[in-house]
Design a protein around this motif. Structure first.
Motif, mmCIF file in Angstrom:
data_model
loop_
_atom_site.group_PDB
_atom_site.id
_atom_site.type_symbol
_atom_site.label_atom_id
_atom_site.label_comp_id
_atom_site.label_asym_id
_atom_site.label_seq_id
_atom_site.Cartn_x
_atom_site.Cartn_y
_atom_site.Cartn_z
ATOM 1 N N LEU A 1 -26.449 8.985 20.298
ATOM 2 C CA LEU A 1 -26.407 8.523 18.913
ATOM 3 C C LEU A 1 -24.994 8.184 18.468
ATOM 4 O O LEU A 1 -24.808 7.410 17.540
ATOM 5 C CB LEU A 1 -26.958 9.599 17.986
ATOM 6 C CG LEU A 1 -28.467 9.692 17.904
ATOM 7 C CD1 LEU A 1 -28.854 10.912 17.123
ATOM 8 C CD2 LEU A 1 -29.050 8.469 17.250
ATOM 9 N N CYS A 2 -23.972 8.768 19.134
ATOM 10 C CA CYS A 2 -22.585 8.429 18.784
ATOM 11 C C CYS A 2 -22.271 7.134 19.504
ATOM 12 O O CYS A 2 -22.627 6.973 20.666
ATOM 13 C CB CYS A 2 -21.589 9.470 19.266
ATOM 14 S SG CYS A 2 -22.197 11.134 19.301
ATOM 15 N N SER A 3 -21.578 6.223 18.854
ATOM 16 C CA SER A 3 -21.170 5.023 19.584
ATOM 17 C C SER A 3 -19.654 4.956 19.707
ATOM 18 O O SER A 3 -19.115 4.961 20.787
ATOM 19 C CB SER A 3 -21.717 3.768 18.932
ATOM 20 O OG SER A 3 -20.998 3.492 17.772
ATOM 21 N N GLN A 4 -18.948 4.952 18.556
ATOM 22 C CA GLN A 4 -17.493 4.933 18.659
ATOM 23 C C GLN A 4 -17.008 6.376 18.642
ATOM 24 O O GLN A 4 -17.281 7.102 17.690
ATOM 25 C CB GLN A 4 -16.902 4.169 17.458
ATOM 26 C CG GLN A 4 -17.265 2.710 17.482
ATOM 27 C CD GLN A 4 -16.915 2.026 16.171
ATOM 28 O OE1 GLN A 4 -17.377 2.394 15.117
ATOM 29 N NE2 GLN A 4 -16.078 1.015 16.257
ATOM 30 N N TYR A 5 -16.321 6.806 19.709
ATOM 31 C CA TYR A 5 -15.870 8.190 19.800
ATOM 32 C C TYR A 5 -14.479 8.195 20.389
ATOM 33 O O TYR A 5 -14.261 7.630 21.456
ATOM 34 C CB TYR A 5 -16.827 8.969 20.712
ATOM 35 C CG TYR A 5 -16.677 10.466 20.674
ATOM 36 C CD1 TYR A 5 -15.602 11.090 21.291
ATOM 37 C CD2 TYR A 5 -17.607 11.266 20.027
ATOM 38 C CE1 TYR A 5 -15.467 12.459 21.251
ATOM 39 C CE2 TYR A 5 -17.473 12.639 19.997
ATOM 40 C CZ TYR A 5 -16.401 13.235 20.611
ATOM 41 O OH TYR A 5 -16.268 14.602 20.583
ATOM 42 N N GLU A 6 -13.528 8.844 19.677
ATOM 43 C CA GLU A 6 -12.171 8.941 20.230
ATOM 44 C C GLU A 6 -11.583 10.300 19.934
ATOM 45 O O GLU A 6 -11.728 10.798 18.813
ATOM 46 C CB GLU A 6 -11.278 7.863 19.604
ATOM 47 C CG GLU A 6 -11.114 6.650 20.490
ATOM 48 C CD GLU A 6 -10.019 5.733 20.021
ATOM 49 O OE1 GLU A 6 -10.362 4.654 19.510
ATOM 50 O OE2 GLU A 6 -8.845 6.106 20.146
ATOM 51 N N VAL A 7 -10.893 10.857 20.926
ATOM 52 C CA VAL A 7 -10.153 12.101 20.713
ATOM 53 C C VAL A 7 -8.774 11.675 20.224
ATOM 54 O O VAL A 7 -8.066 10.960 20.921
ATOM 55 C CB VAL A 7 -10.038 12.888 22.030
ATOM 56 C CG1 VAL A 7 -9.272 14.160 21.804
ATOM 57 C CG2 VAL A 7 -11.413 13.187 22.583
ATOM 58 N N THR A 8 -8.426 12.066 19.010
ATOM 59 C CA THR A 8 -7.233 11.492 18.388
ATOM 60 C C THR A 8 -5.978 12.327 18.588
ATOM 61 O O THR A 8 -4.919 11.778 18.815
ATOM 62 C CB THR A 8 -7.450 11.297 16.891
ATOM 63 O OG1 THR A 8 -8.054 12.478 16.367
ATOM 64 C CG2 THR A 8 -8.351 10.124 16.612
ATOM 65 N N ALA A 9 -6.076 13.667 18.487
ATOM 66 C CA ALA A 9 -4.835 14.444 18.576
ATOM 67 C C ALA A 9 -5.138 15.882 18.959
ATOM 68 O O ALA A 9 -6.268 16.339 18.865
ATOM 69 C CB ALA A 9 -4.122 14.433 17.229
ATOM 70 N N MET A 10 -4.096 16.574 19.413
ATOM 71 C CA MET A 10 -4.196 18.006 19.663
ATOM 72 C C MET A 10 -2.957 18.658 19.055
ATOM 73 O O MET A 10 -1.837 18.374 19.484
ATOM 74 C CB MET A 10 -4.258 18.274 21.171
ATOM 75 C CG MET A 10 -4.728 19.678 21.468
ATOM 76 S SD MET A 10 -4.618 20.147 23.180
ATOM 77 C CE MET A 10 -6.114 19.484 23.840
ATOM 78 N N HIS A 11 -3.175 19.508 18.029
ATOM 79 C CA HIS A 11 -2.055 20.151 17.359
ATOM 80 C C HIS A 11 -1.998 21.618 17.741
ATOM 81 O O HIS A 11 -3.024 22.258 17.911
ATOM 82 C CB HIS A 11 -2.235 20.044 15.841
ATOM 83 C CG HIS A 11 -2.217 18.641 15.339
ATOM 84 N ND1 HIS A 11 -1.073 17.935 15.163
ATOM 85 C CD2 HIS A 11 -3.230 17.811 14.992
ATOM 86 C CE1 HIS A 11 -1.371 16.729 14.711
ATOM 87 N NE2 HIS A 11 -2.672 16.626 14.607
ATOM 88 N N SER A 12 -0.785 22.181 17.829
ATOM 89 C CA SER A 12 -0.641 23.613 18.118
ATOM 90 C C SER A 12 -0.576 24.364 16.805
ATOM 91 O O SER A 12 0.157 23.977 15.898
ATOM 92 C CB SER A 12 0.647 23.882 18.879
ATOM 93 O OG SER A 12 0.796 22.963 19.875
ATOM 94 N N LEU A 13 -1.367 25.427 16.726
ATOM 95 C CA LEU A 13 -1.385 26.193 15.490
ATOM 96 C C LEU A 13 -0.708 27.544 15.661
ATOM 97 O O LEU A 13 -0.955 28.455 14.918
ATOM 98 C CB LEU A 13 -2.836 26.409 15.043
ATOM 99 C CG LEU A 13 -3.594 25.167 14.635
ATOM 100 C CD1 LEU A 13 -5.009 25.515 14.278
ATOM 101 C CD2 LEU A 13 -2.944 24.489 13.448
#
Lengths: 166, 352
Positions: free
Chosen positions: B262-274
């Motif tokens: 069901l998802c069509s456009q999918y992007e992993v945008t960032a990884m932040h350190s907390l």
């Protein structure tokens, strides 16, 4: 008249020939116009609707002069065969189009007639009529996912206005 | 030098012992899968004879339709298959008697059914479920992305509103990776992994289990076990919902949509350190996704994606001490919440 070849060729002639002659044409258009003033939305052949459109708008221009004007009253009483529509014209239609200068009617083409003649049909209406719209307006749903994301995006832009993207 | 060879010898000699203590991620996955399948079979075997139930449909053009379905076997998806292909492709979640119901969960009683799509007049619940499913997918990608030497722990994801611009997956990586920061290339490879899963169009199979079974499933992860206990105490029935996608079993805070396709456009945008948390170096992976029915033009997508790269801040509201009487509305405290840094705790206590 001199019988010339130009008489048989009608290139560039814009005047339409409806009915049995010019008088018959006016009478037919008068009947259609009366129906339009009574019902405010009618369905006829495309050619007749196109012809009536001019007369419908001119009638409104006359009606705007007011019912005290003699010329306006004469025009109204000639063009409307059913005399109970004359007060409707002056009291309902003329005030409706007070702020419009032109364009009191709308024409929309519909599928051809089912009869053997398969005539091209059209719907002619006065604007501001109480019926549902001829061209329905498609409303964009504010709550669907992409609009919610854009709403968040716009709010963030409003909260922290950027100096300007290069 | 000598110590190095000695260490290598020890590592080789005792690697089998080490493996017995820390099974490889593939083994853990297969074990979880086995427990899930066993529990699923057991729940299916509870209905040996076919009994019929009446399902009445609600929705535009469907009001009053009555379907005769099988008890404990028919799912809302099978009801949709009785209608049209449009309903099968576009419905992502179902409402059974007003309660959100995953599409692949069997129906147990005669009920009213509404199929939810993304183009409804009020898709708020479905949007939240979609956001949750996207974070679940991101969690699955992260678990399978790293090599077997590194452990990956998925943390309890908080409910993130759609207007925040990105869905998050909180993760704690192996201590060896503490100094690693992902480059755009690694984020792109994570995206490709997610796109693979979307392409396979795997269904999210739901299963309602008792906490003991869930604890058995997550027997190798202390963090997940705590999450199971917390969810079991929160839920009114005392059960926990597990979902399986492909061969990966996961825990979720709410219903997920029907399938990854069901998802069509999918992007992993960032990884932040907390920073450091109770389980280790806490990282927040963010992504952006849109469903098949609501695709964005590339210019819009680019702008939304830029926004999704920024850190999404969440506030943990556990308990707030109210000095005023209990009928005072919480909107008075909204101003407090807006400017808060993440992980700040406001304490809410109900007045006696």
């Amino acid at each position: 008249m001199r019988l010339t070849l130009q008489m048989l060729i009608s290139h560039g002639r814009v005047a339409r020939r409806i009915g049995l002659g010019p008088e018959s044409r006016i009478h037919m258009l008068r009947n259609i116009l009366t129906g339009l003033v009574r019902h405010e939305r009618i369905e006829t052949t495309k050619v007749r609707a196109d012809e009536v459109r001019f007369y419908a708008e001119k009638l409104i221009d006359y009606a705007k002069k007011g019912d005290t004007d003699e010329k306006a009253m004469k025009m109204a009483s000639f063009w409307l065969t059913e005399k109970d529509l004359v007060p409707k014209l002056f009291k309902v239609l003329a005030p409706r189009f007070e702020n419009h200068s032109t364009g009191y009617t709308r024409m929309a083409q519909i599928p051809n007639r089912e009869n053997l003649d398969r005539a091209q049909m059209a719907v002619l209406e006065y604007k501001g009529n109480p019926f549902p719209p001829l061209y329905p307006v498609k409303k964009e749903n504010e709550l669907n996912l992409i609009n919610q994301l854009l709403k968040g995006y716009r709010e963030e832009r409003a909260r922290v206005p950027n100096i300007g993207t290069p | 030098m000598a110590t190095r060879t000695a260490c290598q010898v020890f590592r080789r000699r005792f690697s089998s012992a080490a493996a017995a203590l820390h099974p490889s991620p593939a083994e853990i996955r297969s074990r979880r899968n086995a427990v899930f399948s066993r529990e699923q079979e057991r729940q299916r075997a509870l209905y040996p004879r076919i009994e019929k139930i009446e399902v009445s449909l609600r929705g535009p053009g469907l009001d009053g339709t009555l379907l005769i379905m099988n008890k404990g076997m028919s799912t809302p998806l099978s009801c949709a298959r009785h209608l049209t292909e449009y309903h099968v492709d576009n419905s992502a979640l179902a409402l059974v008697d007003g309660e959100l119901w995953p599409l692949h969960q069997p129906l147990t009683d005669s009920c009213t059914l509404t199929l939810l799509t993304f183009n409804d007049s009020d898709p708020t619940l479905l949007n939240e479920a979609y956001w949750r499913s996207c974070s679940a997918l991101l969690g699955q990608v992260l678990e399978t992305a790293f090599k077997d030497d590194y452990t990956v722990e998925l943390l309890n994801t908080l409910e993130i509103p759609v207007t925040s611009g990105a869905f998050c997956c909180d993760v704690v990586l192996d201590p060896q990776l503490d100094s690693w920061t992902p480059s755009p290339e690694s984020l792109r490879s994570l995206t490709r992994g997610a796109q693979q899963l979307i392409h396979h169009n795997l269904a999210w199979e739901p299963l309602e289990v008792a906490p003991s079974v869930a604890l058995e499933v997550f027997s190798h992860s202390r963090c997940k076990q705590e999450e199971v206990e917390q969810k079991a105490s929160d839920s009114p029935k005392g059960t926990v919902m597990l979902y399986r996608c492909g061969d990966h079993v996961l825990l979720s805070g709410g219903p997920l949509v029907a399938r990854t396709g069901l998802c069509s456009q999918y992007e992993v945008t960032a990884m932040h350190s907390l920073g450091q948390g109770p389980w280790g170096h806490h990282r927040r992976t963010q992504g952006l996704s849109l469903p098949l029915q609501l695709q964005a033009h590339h210019t819009i997508w680019r702008r939304l994606r830029q926004r999704a790269e920024k850190l999404v801040r969440t506030v943990n509201i556990s308990v707030l001490y109210l000095t005023q009487p209990a009928d005072r509305s919480l909107s008075a405290f909204q101003g407090l919440l807006d400017g808060c840094p993440d992980n700040c705790l406001l304490h809410v206590l109900p007045t006696p």
